[in-house]
Design a protein around this motif. Structure first.
Motif, PDB file in Angstrom:
ATOM      1  N   LYS A  20      -6.921  -7.576   0.939  1.00 45.96           N
ATOM      2  CA  LYS A  20      -7.813  -6.779   1.787  1.00 45.96           C
ATOM      3  C   LYS A  20      -8.706  -7.621   2.697  1.00 45.96           C
ATOM      4  N   ASP A  21      -8.769  -8.916   2.441  1.00 44.93           N
ATOM      5  CA  ASP A  21      -9.570  -9.749   3.335  1.00 44.93           C
ATOM      6  C   ASP A  21      -8.869  -9.956   4.672  1.00 44.93           C
ATOM      7  N   GLU A  55      -3.637   2.032   7.879  1.00 44.04           N
ATOM      8  CA  GLU A  55      -4.130   3.396   7.989  1.00 44.04           C
ATOM      9  C   GLU A  55      -2.967   4.328   8.268  1.00 44.04           C
ATOM     10  N   ILE A  97       0.839  -1.182   0.000  1.00 45.56           N
ATOM     11  CA  ILE A  97       0.000   0.000   0.000  1.00 45.56           C
ATOM     12  C   ILE A  97       0.873   1.230   0.000  1.00 45.56           C
ATOM     13  N   LEU A 150      -2.673  -5.336  -1.934  1.00 53.90           N
ATOM     14  CA  LEU A 150      -2.955  -5.582  -0.521  1.00 53.90           C
ATOM     15  C   LEU A 150      -4.067  -6.612  -0.404  1.00 53.90           C
ATOM     16  N   SER A 180      -4.954  -4.692   6.596  1.00 59.26           N
ATOM     17  CA  SER A 180      -5.490  -3.337   6.581  1.00 59.26           C
ATOM     18  C   SER A 180      -4.385  -2.373   6.996  1.00 59.26           C
ATOM     19  N   ASP A 203      -3.321   0.427  -3.539  1.00 62.38           N
ATOM     20  CA  ASP A 203      -3.417  -0.734  -2.636  1.00 62.38           C
ATOM     21  C   ASP A 203      -3.824  -1.970  -3.427  1.00 62.38           C
ATOM     22  N   SER A 204      -3.436  -2.003  -4.681  1.00 64.66           N
ATOM     23  CA  SER A 204      -3.883  -3.063  -5.571  1.00 64.66           C
ATOM     24  C   SER A 204      -3.348  -4.442  -5.187  1.00 64.66           C
TER      25      SER A 204
END
Lengths: 116, 113
Positions: free
Chosen positions: A62-63, A68, A47, A60, A66, A57-58
């Protein structure tokens, strides 16, 4: 000039547990990157933030992953739940800008994650 | 899609001899090219970059790299290798119109005394 700080340096967890990594970039750097480096491979971008926003974030997962970046400075990367294949070194880097000429990246020491 | 290749997993050279670590790339537009070095138990460090201008770029620790547009290459060179140059070297490329940097798989340089 202080470099990119990361913590912890090492982490060992059981599969299905959760883990979080922290990164503090160089002061004034707008862009922050998280990479995954598996042994014997080059860093793979997970990311990329520009200030508070996500640029890419292609790659990453995502499941389970994460990330921030609070107030455009520090960043945390979380894995929940961890899998065996997440064992790697997680590198944080920062640069002045993402675009333009001034985008050589400055890397932290990395966090070595071992998932058992 | 952009890509970068480092065809050699390892390069061996004797101290005092010249060294070359190879890198080829593919981007749709103009390339921004980088070399980074990783010493054991340390993070990656920036060595040098090509953005535009002179094809021969000079960087840290006596390293230089030559940009060759026709061969889409950006080989890292040093006239006289030191044992302390032994490390893992990564080539990276970014499309000048984009934001994402792609790293190669790395080449391990071993300099023998």
């Amino acid at each position: 000039e202080a470099g990119v700080a990361q913590s912890p340096r090492y982490k060992i967890i059981e599969k299905r547990q959760s883990v979080a990594f922290w990164c503090n970039p160089i002061s004034g750097h707008a862009t922050l990157y998280w990479y995954q480096q598996i042994l014997g491979q080059g860093p793979k971008l997970l990311i990329q933030f520009q200030n508070n926003g996500v640029v890419d974030d292609s790659q990453l997962p995502k499941d389970r992953f994460s990330a921030e970046r609070l107030k455009g400075v520090d960043s945390t990367l979380k894995i929940q739940p961890a899998k065996l294949e997440d064992s790697a070194v997680y590198l944080c880097a920062s640069s002045l800008l993402a675009g333009g000429d001034y985008n050589e990246q400055f890397f932290g020491p990395g966090t070595r994650l071992t998932v058992l | 899609a952009q890509s970068v290749a480092q065809p050699e997993d390892q390069v061996n050279v004797a101290e005092g001899n010249p060294l070359t670590v190879k890198c080829t790339y593919s981007v749709s537009g103009n390339p921004y090219l980088f070399w980074y070095v990783q010493y054991p138990n340390r993070g990656l460090q920036f060595l040098l970059k090509y953005i535009t201008g002179d094809n021969l770029v000079k960087g840290s620790y006596g390293f230089e790299a030559e940009f060759n547009k026709s061969q889409t290459s950006f080989h890292l060179k040093k006239p006289s290798a030191l044992v302390s140059d032994s490390a893992l070297y990564f080539c990276a490329v970014r499309d000048a119109g984009g934001f994402k940097t792609i790293f190669g798989a790395g080449t391990r340089l071993f300099v023998k005394a």
